[in-house]
Scaffold this motif. Sequence first.
Motif, short mmCIF file in Angstrom:
data_model
loop_
_atom_site.label_atom_id
_atom_site.label_comp_id
_atom_site.label_asym_id
_atom_site.label_seq_id
_atom_site.Cartn_x
_atom_site.Cartn_y
_atom_site.Cartn_z
N THR A 270 -7.78 7.95 5.97
CA THR A 270 -9.04 7.93 5.23
C THR A 270 -9.86 6.72 5.64
O THR A 270 -9.35 5.59 5.67
CB THR A 270 -8.76 7.86 3.72
OG1 THR A 270 -7.92 8.95 3.35
CG2 THR A 270 -10.06 7.91 2.93
N ARG A 271 -11.12 6.93 5.99
CA ARG A 271 -12.00 5.82 6.38
C ARG A 271 -12.24 4.92 5.17
O ARG A 271 -12.49 5.39 4.06
CB ARG A 271 -13.32 6.35 6.91
CG ARG A 271 -13.19 7.23 8.15
CD ARG A 271 -12.89 6.42 9.39
NE ARG A 271 -12.58 7.29 10.52
CZ ARG A 271 -13.51 7.82 11.32
NH1 ARG A 271 -14.79 7.56 11.11
NH2 ARG A 271 -13.14 8.59 12.34
N ILE A 272 -12.18 3.61 5.41
CA ILE A 272 -12.31 2.61 4.36
C ILE A 272 -13.42 1.63 4.72
O ILE A 272 -13.47 1.13 5.84
CB ILE A 272 -10.98 1.85 4.16
CG1 ILE A 272 -9.86 2.80 3.78
CG2 ILE A 272 -11.13 0.75 3.11
CD1 ILE A 272 -10.07 3.52 2.47
N ALA A 273 -14.30 1.33 3.75
CA ALA A 273 -15.34 0.32 3.96
C ALA A 273 -14.70 -1.06 3.99
O ALA A 273 -13.64 -1.29 3.38
CB ALA A 273 -16.38 0.39 2.86
N PRO A 279 -4.33 -4.68 2.00
CA PRO A 279 -3.25 -4.96 2.96
C PRO A 279 -2.56 -3.67 3.42
O PRO A 279 -2.23 -2.81 2.60
CB PRO A 279 -2.31 -5.87 2.17
CG PRO A 279 -3.21 -6.58 1.21
CD PRO A 279 -4.22 -5.55 0.80
N GLY A 280 -2.38 -3.56 4.70
CA GLY A 280 -1.78 -2.37 5.28
C GLY A 280 -2.78 -1.47 5.97
O GLY A 280 -2.41 -0.65 6.82
N ASP A 281 -4.07 -1.58 5.61
CA ASP A 281 -5.10 -0.77 6.26
C ASP A 281 -5.21 -1.14 7.74
O ASP A 281 -5.00 -2.30 8.12
CB ASP A 281 -6.46 -0.98 5.59
CG ASP A 281 -6.52 -0.40 4.19
OD1 ASP A 281 -5.65 0.42 3.85
OD2 ASP A 281 -7.44 -0.79 3.44
N LEU A 282 -5.52 -0.16 8.56
CA LEU A 282 -5.70 -0.40 9.99
C LEU A 282 -7.16 -0.73 10.25
O LEU A 282 -8.06 -0.07 9.73
CB LEU A 282 -5.29 0.84 10.79
CG LEU A 282 -3.83 1.28 10.64
CD1 LEU A 282 -3.54 2.48 11.53
CD2 LEU A 282 -2.87 0.14 10.95
N ALA A 324 -12.33 0.79 9.52
CA ALA A 324 -10.95 0.72 9.02
C ALA A 324 -10.50 2.09 8.52
O ALA A 324 -11.32 2.92 8.14
CB ALA A 324 -10.85 -0.32 7.92
N VAL A 325 -9.18 2.27 8.52
CA VAL A 325 -8.56 3.52 8.07
C VAL A 325 -7.34 3.18 7.22
O VAL A 325 -6.63 2.22 7.51
CB VAL A 325 -8.13 4.37 9.30
CG1 VAL A 325 -7.10 5.41 8.91
CG2 VAL A 325 -9.34 5.05 9.92
N ARG A 326 -7.13 3.96 6.19
CA ARG A 326 -5.92 3.82 5.37
C ARG A 326 -4.95 4.95 5.72
O ARG A 326 -5.20 6.12 5.39
CB ARG A 326 -6.28 3.85 3.88
CG ARG A 326 -5.10 3.61 2.93
CD ARG A 326 -5.63 3.25 1.55
NE ARG A 326 -6.41 2.00 1.60
CZ ARG A 326 -7.34 1.67 0.69
NH1 ARG A 326 -7.60 2.48 -0.33
NH2 ARG A 326 -8.02 0.54 0.82
N PRO A 327 -3.84 4.66 6.39
CA PRO A 327 -2.89 5.70 6.81
C PRO A 327 -2.23 6.39 5.62
O PRO A 327 -2.18 5.85 4.51
CB PRO A 327 -1.86 4.93 7.63
CG PRO A 327 -2.55 3.67 8.03
CD PRO A 327 -3.45 3.34 6.88
N GLY A 328 -1.69 7.57 5.91
CA GLY A 328 -0.95 8.30 4.90
C GLY A 328 -1.82 9.12 4.00
O GLY A 328 -1.37 9.74 3.07
#
Length: 328
Positions: A270-273, A279-282, A324-328
């Motif tokens: 999921t794309r993250i601003a 913590p953990g976001d790519l 940024a992206v949040r995996p999972g």
Amino acid sequence: MAHNRKRVGATALGLTAIAAIAFVPATPAQAEPSIKDVKARVDRLYHEAEAAQERLHDARIDLTDLRRDLAGLKADQARQDERLDEVRDQVSDAVVRQLEGEGITTVGQVVVSDDPGAFLDTLSTMSAFNDLQSSMLADYDTQLEALEIRREATDSRAKEIAELTEQLSTESETVDDKLAEAKDLLGDLEAEERKRLLSSRSVTRMPASVPASGRAAAAIAYAMAQVGDAYVYGAAGENAFDCSGLTMRAWAQAGVSLPHSSTAQFSSGTRIAASELQPGDLVFYYSPISHVGMYIGNGQIVDAANPGTGVRIAGLYSMPYVGAVRPG
């Protein structure tokens, strides 16, 4: 008297200026590269090599997908071959039956038949059956042609990727040559300047702890444990990583499968601003994307940076930030 002293002073200044001009070399001597120039060149070459490696990862992912598609096509082809064999057997039986009854006209068969109505019904059924065979053969021919076109397209694409892989290999070799040049240039610098260069890289101190829980905590723990490990193009552990290799292995500890490619990882969550980073976001860098790290909070990331730095802690905006992206 004062007037004469002024004239003598002016003359002396003029002669000094002429002498200075006379001793200016016609061609300026080649200036030695500064520590800043060397650092910029080495960093640029490191990034060129990394971008090439990430494109190679993308090509390998494409090739894997294409090979999987081709395997599916071949399975379809095998099923169609079995179906065609069945149709051929049915047609062959029909031809044999027709040959065995040759010489007896349809009208005659109706006349001699004990039940002409039943025979006509049978004949109608056989005609429909033959039409079915023709339809099946036509369908098969159409599907076979479509499969052949698809297979040719897949083979062509696989060839393109093989050529791309060779091209990227050549490109990496070229970058390696440039890196060797830069290192030779660095080797020519004085020991004190080399020390300054190595210590000037943007490395931030390891945080005492990173606030995270659940799967993100497992991924962060793994990535943080690799700080100080070497950077090697294409590596994904155990003691050396490239950027996407580190994030892939880190999130694998949390049960999340990521591709070995920074570009592909950008499409794996999921794309993250930037204002919502946890913590953990790519986090991703450069355009086109060619580097990935992991956010660890407080404006810091952990990433496999380059061969000169290895796995490090750095600032979130230490490179051109893309998203940024949040995996999972």
